[in-house]
Design a protein around this motif. Structure first.
Motif, PDB file in Angstrom:
ATOM      1  N   TYR A 193       6.292  -9.594  -1.993  1.00 13.87           N
ATOM      2  CA  TYR A 193       5.939  -8.216  -1.545  1.00 13.87           C
ATOM      3  C   TYR A 193       5.610  -8.011  -0.203  1.00 13.87           C
ATOM      4  O   TYR A 193       5.869  -7.139   0.633  1.00 13.87           O
ATOM      5  CB  TYR A 193       5.048  -7.433  -2.382  1.00 13.87           C
ATOM      6  N   GLU A 207       8.466  -8.459   2.622  1.00 15.90           N
ATOM      7  CA  GLU A 207       9.311  -7.266   2.500  1.00 15.90           C
ATOM      8  C   GLU A 207       8.607  -6.183   3.381  1.00 15.90           C
ATOM      9  O   GLU A 207       9.217  -5.519   4.391  1.00 15.90           O
ATOM     10  CB  GLU A 207       9.624  -6.664   1.212  1.00 15.90           C
ATOM     11  N   LYS A 210       9.614  -4.963   7.411  1.00 15.36           N
ATOM     12  CA  LYS A 210       9.594  -3.487   7.698  1.00 15.36           C
ATOM     13  C   LYS A 210       8.746  -3.128   9.124  1.00 15.36           C
ATOM     14  O   LYS A 210       9.321  -2.501  10.135  1.00 15.36           O
ATOM     15  CB  LYS A 210       9.238  -2.403   6.590  1.00 15.36           C
ATOM     16  N   ASP A 259      14.879  -8.725  10.172  1.00 13.41           N
ATOM     17  CA  ASP A 259      15.285  -8.965   9.038  1.00 13.41           C
ATOM     18  C   ASP A 259      14.990 -10.539   8.525  1.00 13.41           C
ATOM     19  O   ASP A 259      15.396 -10.894   7.785  1.00 13.41           O
ATOM     20  CB  ASP A 259      17.070  -8.886   8.947  1.00 13.41           C
ATOM     21  N   LYS A 318      15.133 -14.935   4.647  1.00 17.23           N
ATOM     22  CA  LYS A 318      14.098 -13.909   5.403  1.00 17.23           C
ATOM     23  C   LYS A 318      13.149 -14.515   6.074  1.00 17.23           C
ATOM     24  O   LYS A 318      12.482 -14.023   6.896  1.00 17.23           O
ATOM     25  CB  LYS A 318      13.534 -12.974   4.233  1.00 17.23           C
TER      26      LYS A 318
END
Length: 329
Positions: free
Chosen positions: A122, A125, A129, A134, A165
């Motif tokens: 989590y 991600e 952002k 990316d 990632k």
């Protein structure tokens, strides 16, 4: 600028890396977003390609500032180093309680050191952002979490690496034993730990381990949060919310003792037409095992001065002279 590989990886970072804790404002009194962005961009313009940040720095503010600052720079020209494992936004308590604190707006927060598998995924991600990218070049656990098996934490990081990632895994504030355990799950390239002229405890265990196992050390607070610039004197007034006011390193007796040391090395700085801070940064990256010195800046001028420390050339005699004075501290 000098560029160095992290551990046994092909990831090259600038020996002076921009440390973006203060840019987030949290625990530093405040932040000026415009000045912070200008500082990062000015730093890049003089060769500092690597930026170290974390979600907890301003509860996302620092990562957002970094993302904005690099928006117009080709992504492969910068290295983004961020962290995970400090949660202020949980629905209920998990992990190790870290601290009661306040956000930049004065709202009370409870922060936990938590690195459960789902939390790591989590957080990644969310960081992607905020950073506007990316992938993350170096993903580091911020502090150990005694409630989560190290293998579980780094299985999550391994998955993120497989997904593209994250490029490489690192740790912060880990002991050599903890590093060795993490290594059973993922290849670690670095450990980010505190190190300065007046805080050298890592030289006992961490430095020998990292040298012996080809791991890089990213030294944070090499200027001891501003103390080693020579600009702090007994009675110095800190802004409200500045964590340094209560730090042992910023009490009058320690400040006085430190300034005695700085006065002894100042002639060397003067002979190089350098500031004390610049000399300290150069000395730091000359130390055995130290790959990177993380240097924060609140504005462009500070950022440029930090980067220019790389231009200082120290002779072996000068390094030995400084080492002797530091050993006698």
């Amino acid at each position: 600028m000098e560029y160095r590989n992290l551990g046994n990886s092909d990831l090259q970072v600038s020996a002076i890396t921009f440390g973006a804790w203060a840019a987030g404002g949290w625990m530093w009194g405040s932040t000026d977003r415009k000045e912070a962005i200008e500082a990062i961009r000015a730093s890049y313009d003089v060769g500092v390609t690597s930026i170290d940040t974390a979600p907890i720095y301003g509860q996302g503010t620092s990562e957002e500032i970094v993302g904005e600052a690099i928006r117009d720079i080709s992504r492969d020209k910068v290295q983004l180093l961020t962290k995970f494992g400090m949660r202020w936004d949980l629905d209920s308590a998990k992990g190790d309680f870290a601290m009661h604190t306040k956000d930049n707006n004065g709202k009370a927060l409870d922060v936990y050191r938590y690195a459960g598998k789902e939390s790591v995924i989590y957080e990644c991600e969310q960081s992607l952002k905020r950073l506007g990218t990316d992938y993350i070049d170096l993903y580091q656990i911020h502090w150990p979490d005694s409630t989560t098996p190290i293998s579980e934490t780094f299985e999550a990081v391994s998955r993120l690496i497989e997904q593209g990632k994250v490029r490489y895994a690192g740790v912060c504030n880990y002991s050599s034993t903890q590093m060795a355990e993490a290594e059973q799950t993922v290849n670690l390239v670095s450990n980010q730990v505190p190190f300065s002229m007046v805080n050298r405890s890592i030289e006992v265990e961490t430095v020998p381990y990292c040298i012996g196992h080809d791991k890089s050390i990213l030294a944070y607070s090499p200027l001891q949060r501003g103390l080693l610039t020579g600009k702090i004197h007994p009675g110095y007034t800190f802004q409200e919310g500045d964590h340094r006011a209560s730090s042992p390193h910023f009490q009058p007796a320690f400040i006085e003792k430190t300034n005695v040391l700085l006065n002894k090395i100042k002639p060397i700085a003067d002979s190089k037409n350098a500031s004390l801070g610049q000399l300290v940064l150069r000395w730091t990256i000359e130390r055995p095992g130290i790959t990177v010195a993380l240097a924060g800046a609140r504005n462009a001028q500070q950022a440029i001065q930090n980067a220019q420390s790389i231009d200082i050339q120290l002779t072996m005699e000068e390094i030995e002279r400084i080492n002797q004075l530091v050993d006698d501290f």
